[in-house]
Write an enzyme that holds these catalytic residues in place. Structure first.
Site, PDB file in Angstrom:
ATOM      1  N   SER A 154      -0.576  12.582  21.734  1.00 21.62           N
ATOM      2  CA  SER A 154       0.254  11.587  21.080  1.00 21.62           C
ATOM      3  C   SER A 154       1.699  11.708  21.592  1.00 21.62           C
ATOM      4  O   SER A 154       1.909  11.578  22.800  1.00 21.62           O
ATOM      5  CB  SER A 154       0.156  11.740  19.560  1.00 21.62           C
ATOM      6  OG  SER A 154       0.730  10.631  18.906  1.00 21.62           O
ATOM      7  N   ASP A 258      -7.580   2.781  18.594  1.00 24.96           N
ATOM      8  CA  ASP A 258      -6.356   3.448  18.138  1.00 24.96           C
ATOM      9  C   ASP A 258      -5.484   2.463  17.366  1.00 24.96           C
ATOM     10  O   ASP A 258      -5.168   1.386  17.858  1.00 24.96           O
ATOM     11  CB  ASP A 258      -5.600   3.976  19.371  1.00 24.96           C
ATOM     12  CG  ASP A 258      -4.505   4.961  19.039  1.00 24.96           C
ATOM     13  OD1 ASP A 258      -3.982   4.927  17.909  1.00 24.96           O
ATOM     14  OD2 ASP A 258      -4.156   5.769  19.923  1.00 24.96           O
ATOM     15  N   HIS A 290      -7.020   7.276  17.320  1.00 22.21           N
ATOM     16  CA  HIS A 290      -5.976   8.190  17.782  1.00 22.21           C
ATOM     17  C   HIS A 290      -6.459   9.639  17.780  1.00 22.21           C
ATOM     18  O   HIS A 290      -5.812  10.505  18.363  1.00 22.21           O
ATOM     19  CB  HIS A 290      -4.748   8.039  16.880  1.00 22.21           C
ATOM     20  CG  HIS A 290      -3.461   8.430  17.524  1.00 22.21           C
ATOM     21  ND1 HIS A 290      -2.938   7.767  18.616  1.00 22.21           N
ATOM     22  CD2 HIS A 290      -2.568   9.421  17.224  1.00 22.21           C
ATOM     23  CE1 HIS A 290      -1.787   8.322  18.964  1.00 22.21           C
ATOM     24  NE2 HIS A 290      -1.545   9.336  18.141  1.00 22.21           N
TER      25      HIS A 290
END
Length: 338
Positions: A154, A258, A290
């Site tokens: 991320s 996501d 995600h």
């Protein structure tokens, strides 16, 4: 004859009661506001997980992290592990470092903001923080300093790509659900400051060029806010991370479902521009979100339930993690030549 009117005693007492009640309400309101500002119930609670078995806490040379030496291996490669906007060292980041050590790699799970003594905002984090962590790893007994990698997820994937551009000597860069651009900083503890923030990162004390969030973010999942900003990218091309400078092997992992940000479209943009990398591999999972990357989380484990928090389902994300983690270990082995 005195004709001045006077307020009857009962009425005066009534007004005094109203007045004191109003002051009391104002006082309670002030105390409430002060309490909110002090305790900030909306703010994330940063966690700096204690090292697990075999690990040690590092607090030296500008490095804060949990270090796990490779299990029974000398002259082994080392991996720098970076989490995301949760800050500190989350349990799942620490778990990645432990799993890498178990696979034969020295691993450092790094806290780059939100840890003890660190800023609570992911704002203007010096990229030199990661340089220092790599230097620290090179100096560890048993670490083969010529075989290093960075793995980030991320915002940590965004950082991993930036680190790769600064360190072409790295054998490998693993960017999980990453960004193709450097973003504006985040301050979830004091969100009212967001509009005035600069870049998430600095280099030499100067803001890394970044993409700013829209002044009026769209409603709904965060992906809409990120996409609205990405729609203006043609006007802010310098925010794109210069991934053409990455020289080692590059692995990208993303989830098509996501809801945090468009990790797969951004990963494809990185893939197309990483022309200097030794190899580029993209793992895109159609039904994962995600949480498509990381150490596998079997049914019944605490990490399994929240896997669908940012897209996909626990089942689809767990399946993606199972496959992508296995491929990550093979990718690292190939990149290190071991």
């Amino acid at each position: 004859m005195d004709t001045q009117r006077t307020t009857p005693p009962k009425r005066r007492r009534g007004w005094r009661i109203v007045g004191w009640s109003a002051l009391g309400l104002v006082g309670l309101l002030v105390l409430g506001v002060v309490g909110l500002m002090v305790f900030k119930p909306w703010a994330p609670r940063f966690v700096t997980t204690d090292p697990g078995p075999g690990g040690t806490r590092v607090t030296e040379a500008g490095v804060l992290g949990n270090y796990y030496p490779a299990a029974g291996s000398a002259d082994a490669p080392a991996v720098l592990v970076l989490g995301g906007s949760e800050g500190g060292i989350d349990a799942w980041v620490d778990e990645q470092a432990r799993a890498l050590a178990g696979a034969g790699y020295h691993a450092l799970a790094l806290s780059y903001f939100g840890g003890p003594g660190q800023d609570h905002a992911l704002h203007r984090v010096p990229l030199e923080t990661f340089d220092a962590a790599l230097d620290w790893l090179r100096g560890r007994p048993g670490v083969d300093g010529s075989r290093l990698a960075v793995l980030g997820t991320s915002k940590g994937g965004e950082a991993a790509l930036l680190v790769g551009t600064r360190h072409p000597e790295l054998n490998a860069v693993v960017a999980n659900v990453p960004s193709t651009v450097a973003w504006q900083g985040l301050n979830l503890v004091e969100p009212w400051t967001m509009g005035s923030l600069g870049s998430s990162w600095t280099a030499g004390g100067v803001d890394v060029p970044f993409l700013r969030f829209p002044a009026a973010p769209p409603q709904g999942d965060l992906i809409h806010t990120h996409q609205a900003a990405l729609d203006t990218l043609d006007q802010h091309g310098d925010a794109r991370i210069d991934v053409g400078r990455i020289a080692g092997a590059l692995l990208l992992v993303c989830g098509e479902a996501d809801t945090m940000w468009p990790s797969c479209p951004m990963s494809r943009d990185v893939q197309a521009r990483a022309t200097g990398a030794a190899t580029v591999e993209l793992l895109a999972y159609p039904d994962a979100g995600h949480a498509a990357s990381g150490v596998p989380a079997p049914v019944g484990e605490p990490l399994y339930g929240p896997l669908d928090a940012l897209g996909g389902t626990p089942e689809t994300n767990a399946a993606a993690r199972e496959q992508s983690w296995s491929r990550t270990l093979t990718f690292l082995r190939d990149a290190f030549g071991s």
